[in-house]
Design a protein around this motif. Structure first.
Motif, PDB file in Angstrom:
ATOM      1  N   SER A  89     -12.103 -55.975  34.328  1.00  0.00           N
ATOM      2  CA  SER A  89     -10.814 -55.290  34.441  1.00  0.00           C
ATOM      3  C   SER A  89     -10.224 -55.458  35.841  1.00  0.00           C
ATOM      4  CB  SER A  89     -10.971 -53.795  34.122  1.00  0.00           C
ATOM      5  OG  SER A  89     -11.668 -53.146  35.156  1.00  0.00           O
ATOM      6  N   SER A  90      -8.913 -55.423  35.923  1.00  0.00           N
ATOM      7  CA  SER A  90      -8.239 -55.562  37.212  1.00  0.00           C
ATOM      8  C   SER A  90      -8.509 -54.343  38.101  1.00  0.00           C
ATOM      9  CB  SER A  90      -6.735 -55.743  37.012  1.00  0.00           C
ATOM     10  OG  SER A  90      -6.187 -54.634  36.338  1.00  0.00           O
ATOM     11  N   TRP A  91      -8.735 -53.191  37.500  1.00  0.00           N
ATOM     12  CA  TRP A  91      -9.039 -51.967  38.246  1.00  0.00           C
ATOM     13  C   TRP A  91     -10.335 -52.141  39.039  1.00  0.00           C
ATOM     14  CZ3 TRP A  91      -8.886 -46.608  35.383  1.00  0.00           C
ATOM     15  CH2 TRP A  91      -9.008 -45.585  36.303  1.00  0.00           C
ATOM     16  N   ALA A  92     -11.375 -52.651  38.384  1.00  0.00           N
ATOM     17  CA  ALA A  92     -12.664 -52.861  39.055  1.00  0.00           C
ATOM     18  C   ALA A  92     -12.555 -53.932  40.130  1.00  0.00           C
ATOM     19  CB  ALA A  92     -13.729 -53.248  38.035  1.00  0.00           C
ATOM     20  N   LYS A  93     -11.800 -54.987  39.840  1.00  0.00           N
ATOM     21  CA  LYS A  93     -11.622 -56.057  40.830  1.00  0.00           C
ATOM     22  C   LYS A  93     -10.896 -55.536  42.066  1.00  0.00           C
ATOM     23  CE  LYS A  93     -11.622 -59.744  37.428  1.00  0.00           C
ATOM     24  NZ  LYS A  93     -10.806 -60.695  36.677  1.00  0.00           N
ATOM     25  N   ARG A  94      -9.903 -54.682  41.849  1.00  0.00           N
ATOM     26  CA  ARG A  94      -9.155 -54.093  42.959  1.00  0.00           C
ATOM     27  C   ARG A  94     -10.061 -53.193  43.796  1.00  0.00           C
ATOM     28  NH1 ARG A  94      -5.102 -52.654  39.771  1.00  0.00           N
ATOM     29  NH2 ARG A  94      -5.746 -50.489  39.673  1.00  0.00           N
ATOM     30  N   MET A  95     -10.917 -52.409  43.131  1.00  0.00           N
ATOM     31  CA  MET A  95     -11.844 -51.542  43.862  1.00  0.00           C
ATOM     32  C   MET A  95     -12.841 -52.366  44.670  1.00  0.00           C
ATOM     33  SD  MET A  95     -12.587 -48.515  41.076  1.00  0.00           S
ATOM     34  CE  MET A  95     -13.990 -47.879  41.945  1.00  0.00           C
ATOM     35  N   ALA A  96     -13.317 -53.476  44.089  1.00  0.00           N
ATOM     36  CA  ALA A  96     -14.267 -54.337  44.805  1.00  0.00           C
ATOM     37  C   ALA A  96     -13.600 -54.986  46.011  1.00  0.00           C
ATOM     38  CB  ALA A  96     -14.809 -55.410  43.864  1.00  0.00           C
ATOM     39  N   MET A  97     -12.343 -55.394  45.847  1.00  0.00           N
ATOM     40  CA  MET A  97     -11.613 -56.008  46.955  1.00  0.00           C
ATOM     41  C   MET A  97     -11.394 -54.997  48.080  1.00  0.00           C
ATOM     42  SD  MET A  97      -7.930 -57.972  46.888  1.00  0.00           S
ATOM     43  CE  MET A  97      -8.440 -58.927  45.490  1.00  0.00           C
ATOM     44  N   LYS A  98     -11.104 -53.765  47.704  1.00  0.00           N
ATOM     45  CA  LYS A  98     -10.882 -52.719  48.703  1.00  0.00           C
ATOM     46  C   LYS A  98     -12.152 -52.445  49.500  1.00  0.00           C
ATOM     47  CE  LYS A  98      -8.639 -48.251  49.011  1.00  0.00           C
ATOM     48  NZ  LYS A  98      -8.000 -47.177  48.270  1.00  0.00           N
ATOM     49  N   THR A  99     -13.299 -52.353  48.817  1.00  0.00           N
ATOM     50  CA  THR A  99     -14.553 -52.119  49.531  1.00  0.00           C
ATOM     51  C   THR A  99     -14.919 -53.307  50.401  1.00  0.00           C
ATOM     52  OG1 THR A  99     -15.832 -52.915  47.650  1.00  0.00           O
ATOM     53  CG2 THR A  99     -15.486 -50.535  47.814  1.00  0.00           C
ATOM     54  N   ARG A 100     -14.599 -54.513  49.926  1.00  0.00           N
ATOM     55  CA  ARG A 100     -14.896 -55.705  50.733  1.00  0.00           C
ATOM     56  C   ARG A 100     -14.044 -55.714  52.007  1.00  0.00           C
ATOM     57  NH1 ARG A 100     -14.575 -62.078  49.087  1.00  0.00           N
ATOM     58  NH2 ARG A 100     -15.462 -62.807  51.032  1.00  0.00           N
ATOM     59  N   ARG A 101     -12.779 -55.358  51.878  1.00  0.00           N
ATOM     60  CA  ARG A 101     -11.905 -55.305  53.059  1.00  0.00           C
ATOM     61  C   ARG A 101     -12.373 -54.241  54.046  1.00  0.00           C
ATOM     62  NH1 ARG A 101      -6.211 -55.830  50.150  1.00  0.00           N
ATOM     63  NH2 ARG A 101      -6.120 -58.095  50.014  1.00  0.00           N
ATOM     64  N   ASN A 102     -12.875 -53.120  53.519  1.00  0.00           N
ATOM     65  CA  ASN A 102     -13.341 -52.055  54.400  1.00  0.00           C
ATOM     66  C   ASN A 102     -14.600 -52.436  55.153  1.00  0.00           C
ATOM     67  OD1 ASN A 102     -11.228 -50.382  53.759  1.00  0.00           O
ATOM     68  ND2 ASN A 102     -12.342 -49.280  52.186  1.00  0.00           N
TER      69      ASN A 102
END
Length: 140
Positions: A89-102
């Motif tokens: 899902s795009s929701w999970a991908k967005r959350m993973a991208m956010k944690t990676r950026r952090n």
């Protein structure tokens, strides 16, 4: 616009608070108007009472009877392939991208800035080339 996602038994939700924040779990039972019983046997979330204000409902559901054991929830979870659907899902991908950026350090942020600058130069050059061709043809 009518609601599409309800607090119901079998609904998969994203937890937003506590040590399981960011993980998904299934709603197993509704305790009262403020709390639900959740269980995430495949996502590492222990069976617990959780506040409804601290969850976000997903479109994913599983078929389980109310107050069912973790074994039954795990079987339904695996049958519906919830973990795989969630990861796609795009929701999970967005959350993973956010944690990676952090988790980027200073040097990684610098490299990202330089990569974006290089990409934008290439795009600008291509756009200017196309604009020049179109203006010579009299279409711009």
């Amino acid at each position: 616009m009518p609601f599409k996602k309800f607090v119901e038994i079998g609904r998969i939700a994203v937890l937003q608070d506590g040590e399981s924040a960011g993980k998904i779990a299934a709603i197993i039972d509704v305790i009262d108007q403020n709390r639900v019983l959740i269980d995430g046997p495949c996502s590492g979330v222990p069976r617990q009472a959780y506040r409804i204000k601290n969850i976000h409902l997903t479109p994913l559901t599983i078929k389980v009877p109310f107050s069912s054991r973790s074994k039954v929830v795990r079987a339904a979870w695996d049958a519906e392939k919830i973990t795989q659907k969630w990861e796609e899902s795009s929701w999970a991908k967005r959350m993973a991208m956010k944690t990676r950026r952090n988790t980027l350090n200073d040097f990684d942020r610098f490299r990202l800035q330089k990569a974006k600058t290089a990409r934008n130069k290439i795009l600008t050059k291509a756009a200017n080339k196309n604009a020049k061709v179109l203006s010579k043809a009299g279409k711009l």
